[in-house]
Write an enzyme that holds these catalytic residues in place. Sequence first.
Site, PDB file in Angstrom:
ATOM      1  N   GLN A 168       0.836  -1.221   0.000  1.00 37.23           N
ATOM      2  CA  GLN A 168       0.000   0.000   0.000  1.00 37.23           C
ATOM      3  C   GLN A 168       0.863   1.261   0.000  1.00 37.23           C
ATOM      4  O   GLN A 168       0.668   2.161  -0.801  1.00 37.23           O
ATOM      5  CB  GLN A 168      -0.837   0.059   1.275  1.00 37.23           C
ATOM      6  CG  GLN A 168      -1.970  -0.886   1.367  1.00 37.23           C
ATOM      7  CD  GLN A 168      -2.914  -0.429   2.477  1.00 37.23           C
ATOM      8  OE1 GLN A 168      -3.861   0.292   2.219  1.00 37.23           O
ATOM      9  NE2 GLN A 168      -2.645  -0.845   3.695  1.00 37.23           N
ATOM     10  N   TYR A 207       3.363  -9.526  15.955  1.00 44.65           N
ATOM     11  CA  TYR A 207       3.600  -8.476  14.957  1.00 44.65           C
ATOM     12  C   TYR A 207       4.198  -7.230  15.637  1.00 44.65           C
ATOM     13  O   TYR A 207       5.221  -6.697  15.187  1.00 44.65           O
ATOM     14  CB  TYR A 207       2.282  -8.132  14.250  1.00 44.65           C
ATOM     15  CG  TYR A 207       2.338  -6.879  13.399  1.00 44.65           C
ATOM     16  CD1 TYR A 207       3.016  -6.864  12.173  1.00 44.65           C
ATOM     17  CD2 TYR A 207       1.722  -5.695  13.819  1.00 44.65           C
ATOM     18  CE1 TYR A 207       3.067  -5.709  11.398  1.00 44.65           C
ATOM     19  CE2 TYR A 207       1.775  -4.545  13.049  1.00 44.65           C
ATOM     20  CZ  TYR A 207       2.446  -4.551  11.841  1.00 44.65           C
ATOM     21  OH  TYR A 207       2.508  -3.409  11.086  1.00 44.65           O
TER      22      TYR A 207
HETATM   23  N1  LIG Z   1      -1.303  -1.528   7.141  1.00 45.23           N
HETATM   24  C1  LIG Z   1      -1.444  -0.930   8.312  1.00 45.23           C
HETATM   25  O1  LIG Z   1      -2.571  -0.740   8.813  1.00 45.23           O
HETATM   26  C2  LIG Z   1      -0.231  -0.415   9.053  1.00 45.23           C
HETATM   27  C3  LIG Z   1      -0.414   0.203  10.307  1.00 45.23           C
HETATM   28  C4  LIG Z   1       0.714   0.670  10.984  1.00 45.23           C
HETATM   29  C5  LIG Z   1       1.966   0.516  10.443  1.00 45.23           C
HETATM   30  N2  LIG Z   1       2.124  -0.102   9.240  1.00 45.23           N
HETATM   31  C6  LIG Z   1       3.481  -0.248   8.700  1.00 45.23           C
HETATM   32  O2  LIG Z   1       3.552   0.527   7.513  1.00 45.23           O
HETATM   33  C7  LIG Z   1       4.427  -0.100   6.575  1.00 45.23           C
HETATM   34  C8  LIG Z   1       3.743  -0.253   5.234  1.00 45.23           C
HETATM   35  O3  LIG Z   1       2.576  -1.077   5.410  1.00 45.23           O
HETATM   36  P1  LIG Z   1       1.634  -1.469   4.193  1.00 45.23           P
HETATM   37  O4  LIG Z   1       0.231  -1.416   4.681  1.00 45.23           O
HETATM   38  O5  LIG Z   1       2.032  -0.723   2.974  1.00 45.23           O
HETATM   39  O6  LIG Z   1       2.030  -3.010   4.048  1.00 45.23           O
HETATM   40  P2  LIG Z   1       1.621  -4.036   2.867  1.00 45.23           P
HETATM   41  O7  LIG Z   1       0.576  -3.439   1.991  1.00 45.23           O
HETATM   42  O8  LIG Z   1       1.375  -5.342   3.528  1.00 45.23           O
HETATM   43  O9  LIG Z   1       2.956  -4.110   2.005  1.00 45.23           O
HETATM   44  C9  LIG Z   1       4.108  -4.730   2.474  1.00 45.23           C
HETATM   45  C10 LIG Z   1       4.896  -5.171   1.269  1.00 45.23           C
HETATM   46  O10 LIG Z   1       6.097  -5.783   1.740  1.00 45.23           O
HETATM   47  C11 LIG Z   1       6.351  -6.911   0.914  1.00 45.23           C
HETATM   48  N3  LIG Z   1       7.218  -7.877   1.580  1.00 45.23           N
HETATM   49  C12 LIG Z   1       6.873  -8.833   2.485  1.00 45.23           C
HETATM   50  N4  LIG Z   1       7.944  -9.562   2.820  1.00 45.23           N
HETATM   51  C13 LIG Z   1       8.985  -9.063   2.114  1.00 45.23           C
HETATM   52  C14 LIG Z   1      10.357  -9.408   2.023  1.00 45.23           C
HETATM   53  N5  LIG Z   1      10.877 -10.419   2.736  1.00 45.23           N
HETATM   54  N6  LIG Z   1      11.145  -8.698   1.188  1.00 45.23           N
HETATM   55  C15 LIG Z   1      10.641  -7.684   0.463  1.00 45.23           C
HETATM   56  N7  LIG Z   1       9.347  -7.312   0.488  1.00 45.23           N
HETATM   57  C16 LIG Z   1       8.529  -7.994   1.320  1.00 45.23           C
HETATM   58  C17 LIG Z   1       4.973  -7.478   0.620  1.00 45.23           C
HETATM   59  O11 LIG Z   1       5.033  -8.311  -0.513  1.00 45.23           O
HETATM   60  P3  LIG Z   1       4.040  -9.589  -0.632  1.00 45.23           P
HETATM   61  O12 LIG Z   1       2.648  -9.014  -0.673  1.00 45.23           O
HETATM   62  O13 LIG Z   1       4.485 -10.210  -1.885  1.00 45.23           O
HETATM   63  O14 LIG Z   1       4.269 -10.408   0.592  1.00 45.23           O
HETATM   64  C18 LIG Z   1       4.166  -6.198   0.401  1.00 45.23           C
HETATM   65  O15 LIG Z   1       4.198  -5.791  -0.949  1.00 45.23           O
HETATM   66  C19 LIG Z   1       4.873  -1.404   7.229  1.00 45.23           C
HETATM   67  O16 LIG Z   1       6.113  -1.210   7.860  1.00 45.23           O
HETATM   68  C20 LIG Z   1       3.809  -1.675   8.277  1.00 45.23           C
HETATM   69  O17 LIG Z   1       4.306  -2.440   9.346  1.00 45.23           O
HETATM   70  C21 LIG Z   1       1.044  -0.564   8.529  1.00 45.23           C
END
Ligand SMILES: NC(=O)c1ccc[n+]([C@@H]2O[C@H](COP(=O)([O-])OP(=O)(O)OC[C@H]3O[C@@H](n4cnc5c(N)ncnc54)[C@H](OP(=O)(O)O)[C@@H]3O)[C@@H](O)[C@H]2O)c1
Length: 282
Positions: A11, A124
Amino acid sequence: MKIFLTGANGQLGREINKQFQENYQLILLDRQTLDITDFKSVETMVKDIKPDIVINAAAFTKVEEAEDHPEKAYQVNTIGAQNLAIVCKRNLAKLVHLSTDYVFDGTKAEPYDEFDPSYPLSVYGKSKLWGEKLVEQAGGNHFILRTSWLYGEGNNFVRTMLGLADQRDTISVVADQYGTPTYTKDLVWVIERLMQTDFYGIYHASNKGSTTWFEFAKTIFALSGKSIVVKPLVTDNYPLKAVRPKYAVLDNKLLKLRGLDIMRPWEEALKDYIDSTSAHTK
Ligand SMILES: NC(=O)c1ccc[n+]([C@@H]2O[C@H](COP(=O)([O-])OP(=O)(O)OC[C@H]3O[C@@H](n4cnc5c(N)ncnc54)[C@H](OP(=O)(O)O)[C@@H]3O)[C@@H](O)[C@H]2O)c1
């Protein structure tokens, strides 16, 4: 300025790509191109590309699955973060790393600022907290941005609710967990402002205000003109494996002190998102 973006298909990664592709030399790396858990690959790529900035948008974000497979969460969120931090330090690149409100236990009655101690309740949350610690210990130039309840391009709560509204008349949503929905668009504005500076450290970066998942859902339906009955649910009646903090509202204290808190109120950001989503689907 050369920027190396991991997790480019997530995202946040997609929003960074959208906003940065015109003004920066962006190297997009999805999991297939670069697995951040593989130290050698990370080292070789950063050495070859010589980025000015590395943005780590890669993470293992499946909060429930992390309880059953903690090693997956720790590999990506802890070891992956450390790999990038070590390599950034060696190659004099700045690192922008993302973390979460789930590093807190939610027992505080007012918003958490960066000076509050962290006690994560879930695997997590622990894996993200240890990612933060190891990034700090690597000793390079880094920004750690803790955000919350993120939505943008990809699977998220807003999209799930909009999808359910087309299938059901009634829905029950948790009404006793507080937090702040945050639009990836606003988060990327903050990342862009911060990464130009040398003000390294941990920052809270959420949209302004707070709500519950229940009120969030009701606002999504109101703003999108969907009619569906939303009923409040108590967390204890909706048991999940991962324990979530009851109150995880973040205070962007350090951004405010630096004059960099350009986040909008969450309702305003949500309206912007819903308007742009419906414009795309028309
Ligand atoms: N989403 C939330 O509500 C939320 C809230 C607070 C903080 N955050 C933090 O914000 C950040 C961005 O979150 P987001 O929502 O954009 O997450 P996301 O949509 O789940 O995207 C994470 C990406 O990381 C990739 N990934 C997973 N394992 C990997 C690896 N070993 N090497 C390289 N890429 C890898 C995933 O690929 P695949 O799909 O192929 O696995 C996915 O494209 C993260 O650090 C998260 O912890 C998120």
